[in-house]
Design a protein around this motif. Structure first.
Motif, mmCIF file in Angstrom:
data_model
loop_
_atom_site.group_PDB
_atom_site.id
_atom_site.type_symbol
_atom_site.label_atom_id
_atom_site.label_comp_id
_atom_site.label_asym_id
_atom_site.label_seq_id
_atom_site.Cartn_x
_atom_site.Cartn_y
_atom_site.Cartn_z
ATOM 1 N N ALA A 131 1.000 -1.206 0.145
ATOM 2 C CA ALA A 131 0.389 -0.072 -0.002
ATOM 3 C C ALA A 131 1.063 1.516 0.133
ATOM 4 N N GLN A 132 1.015 2.109 -0.987
ATOM 5 C CA GLN A 132 1.384 3.684 -1.316
ATOM 6 C C GLN A 132 0.507 4.658 -0.768
ATOM 7 N N VAL A 133 1.218 5.988 -0.658
ATOM 8 C CA VAL A 133 0.316 7.067 -0.111
ATOM 9 C C VAL A 133 0.928 7.200 -1.871
ATOM 10 N N TYR A 134 -0.666 7.326 -2.259
ATOM 11 C CA TYR A 134 -0.504 7.748 -4.059
ATOM 12 C C TYR A 134 -0.477 9.525 -4.040
ATOM 13 N N ARG A 135 -1.577 10.186 -3.324
ATOM 14 C CA ARG A 135 -1.410 11.564 -3.029
ATOM 15 C C ARG A 135 -1.685 12.098 -2.113
ATOM 16 N N ASN A 136 -1.467 12.963 -1.605
ATOM 17 C CA ASN A 136 -1.968 13.726 -0.297
ATOM 18 C C ASN A 136 -2.155 15.332 -0.090
ATOM 19 N N TYR A 137 -2.923 15.634 0.423
ATOM 20 C CA TYR A 137 -3.224 17.106 -0.028
ATOM 21 C C TYR A 137 -3.592 17.604 1.656
ATOM 22 N N TRP A 138 -2.445 19.471 2.097
ATOM 23 C CA TRP A 138 -3.949 19.527 3.310
ATOM 24 C C TRP A 138 -4.272 20.865 3.465
ATOM 25 N N GLU A 139 -4.549 21.362 4.060
ATOM 26 C CA GLU A 139 -4.953 22.746 4.084
ATOM 27 C C GLU A 139 -4.775 23.256 6.203
ATOM 28 N N LYS A 140 -4.441 24.646 5.814
ATOM 29 C CA LYS A 140 -4.103 24.819 7.077
ATOM 30 C C LYS A 140 -5.893 25.910 7.421
ATOM 31 N N ARG A 141 -6.781 25.995 8.336
ATOM 32 C CA ARG A 141 -7.823 26.503 8.481
ATOM 33 C C ARG A 141 -7.550 26.911 9.534
ATOM 34 N N ARG A 142 -8.110 29.011 9.096
ATOM 35 C CA ARG A 142 -8.310 29.360 10.642
ATOM 36 C C ARG A 142 -10.213 29.670 11.144
ATOM 37 N N TYR A 143 -10.170 28.970 12.072
ATOM 38 C CA TYR A 143 -11.582 29.177 12.841
ATOM 39 C C TYR A 143 -11.462 30.080 13.312
ATOM 40 N N MET A 144 -13.211 30.489 13.551
ATOM 41 C CA MET A 144 -13.131 32.138 13.925
ATOM 42 C C MET A 144 -14.469 32.004 14.315
ATOM 43 N N LYS A 145 -15.031 31.980 15.747
ATOM 44 C CA LYS A 145 -16.127 32.270 16.593
ATOM 45 C C LYS A 145 -17.088 33.453 16.040
ATOM 46 N N ASP A 146 -16.640 34.540 15.280
ATOM 47 C CA ASP A 146 -18.269 35.118 14.403
ATOM 48 C C ASP A 146 -18.111 34.352 13.266
ATOM 49 N N LYS A 147 -17.488 32.577 12.953
ATOM 50 C CA LYS A 147 -18.123 32.657 11.632
ATOM 51 C C LYS A 147 -18.926 31.228 12.331
ATOM 52 N N GLY A 148 -18.570 31.558 13.608
ATOM 53 C CA GLY A 148 -19.766 30.494 13.806
ATOM 54 C C GLY A 148 -18.925 29.258 15.092
ATOM 55 N N ALA A 149 -17.814 29.472 15.065
ATOM 56 C CA ALA A 149 -16.762 28.000 15.702
ATOM 57 C C ALA A 149 -16.799 28.329 17.044
ATOM 58 N N ALA A 150 -16.382 27.103 17.861
ATOM 59 C CA ALA A 150 -15.850 27.377 19.372
ATOM 60 C C ALA A 150 -15.615 28.274 20.022
ATOM 61 N N ASP A 151 -14.381 28.181 19.022
ATOM 62 C CA ASP A 151 -12.806 28.659 19.396
ATOM 63 C C ASP A 151 -12.038 30.040 18.118
ATOM 64 N N ASN A 152 -11.317 30.536 18.519
ATOM 65 C CA ASN A 152 -10.311 31.341 17.128
ATOM 66 C C ASN A 152 -9.268 30.214 17.648
ATOM 67 N N TRP A 153 -9.295 29.816 16.281
ATOM 68 C CA TRP A 153 -7.802 28.498 16.458
ATOM 69 C C TRP A 153 -7.292 28.398 14.867
ATOM 70 N N ASP A 154 -6.360 27.625 15.179
ATOM 71 C CA ASP A 154 -5.039 27.156 13.286
ATOM 72 C C ASP A 154 -6.043 25.721 13.644
ATOM 73 N N GLY A 155 -6.088 24.643 12.844
ATOM 74 C CA GLY A 155 -5.716 23.676 12.587
ATOM 75 C C GLY A 155 -5.578 23.110 10.638
ATOM 76 N N PHE A 156 -5.239 22.161 10.914
ATOM 77 C CA PHE A 156 -4.872 22.041 9.658
ATOM 78 C C PHE A 156 -5.801 20.574 9.238
ATOM 79 N N VAL A 157 -5.811 20.596 8.399
ATOM 80 C CA VAL A 157 -7.122 18.624 7.211
ATOM 81 C C VAL A 157 -5.959 18.527 6.337
ATOM 82 N N CYS A 158 -6.151 16.744 6.694
ATOM 83 C CA CYS A 158 -5.048 16.693 5.813
ATOM 84 C C CYS A 158 -6.165 15.034 4.783
ATOM 85 N N THR A 159 -5.836 15.125 3.571
ATOM 86 C CA THR A 159 -6.343 14.136 3.338
ATOM 87 C C THR A 159 -4.895 13.308 1.863
ATOM 88 N N ALA A 160 -5.117 11.714 2.832
ATOM 89 C CA ALA A 160 -4.413 10.671 2.058
ATOM 90 C C ALA A 160 -5.008 9.749 0.927
#
Length: 204
Positions: A131-160
């Protein structure tokens, strides 16, 4: 669209083309645009992967929930995508044994039944190679309370995206078949297990 063998697991990107209100904005990413395989793996395979490759391989995808670091997120995505191969195969084997038209050979075989319930996944996981990692993609997301997030923080989401040859999957089926046959209570059960496993490998 032509038939293909694709499993899409846990695709959690809220950034797909949907009219949902987001509680974050993307502030960095590994690509300028979200790759097509993240949003629509089947379509991407149709567009980018030639027929021979699709006939010879299976593809598995996994996306993480937001994590504190990009490296942690992508390592988790790779590990989870790889483990999803063993999870799907072991579940398929369990279902094939339980729903076979020849009946369930584990009903009167406590040792075999216990192994399938407790150890089958681990057995499949150790026998699957290539099994080999064929592709991957990541995003850095800035979560914001004024947009409905529980807290202001930066989170990284990755797909393999994992790619594995069907030859390697067939070898895993064969090794698992041999192990299960050894645990069968008598010759009749052994032959039944082998037949079910061979049929399962052909259909998978």
């Amino acid at each position: 669209m032509k038939m293909m063998t694709v499993l899409i697991l846990s695709l959690l990107f809220a950034s797909c083309s949907r009219s949902l209100k987001k509680d974050y904005k993307v502030v960095d990413a590994s690509k300028k645009e979200i790759p097509e395989w993240v949003e629509d793996l089947a379509e991407w395979l149709d567009d980018e992967e030639d027929d021979d490759e699709q006939k010879k391989h299976r593809y598995y995808i996994y996306s993480t929930e937001p994590k504190n670091s990009q490296s942690m997120s992508c390592e988790l995505a790779k590990a989870k995508a790889a483990s999803s191969v063993a999870a799907e195969v072991s579940t398929y084997i369990k279902d094939s044994l339980a729903t076979s038209m020849h009946g369930d050979p584990t009903k009167k075989n406590a040792k075999l039944s216990e192994y399938i319930q407790n150890d089958l996944y681990k057995e499949v996981q150790t026998t699957i190679v290539g099994a080999q990692v064929y592709r991957n993609y990541w995003e850095k997301r800035r979560y914001m309370k004024d947009k409905g997030a529980a807290d202001n923080w930066d989170g990284f989401v990755c797909t393999a995206l994992i790619k594995i040859s069907k030859d390697n999957l067939n070898k895993a089926f064969k090794r698992t078949e041999d192990k299960l046959a050894k645990l069968a209570s008598d010759n009749k059960a052994k032959e039944q297990v082998k037949k079910i496993m061979q049929e399962a490998a052909e259909k998978y």
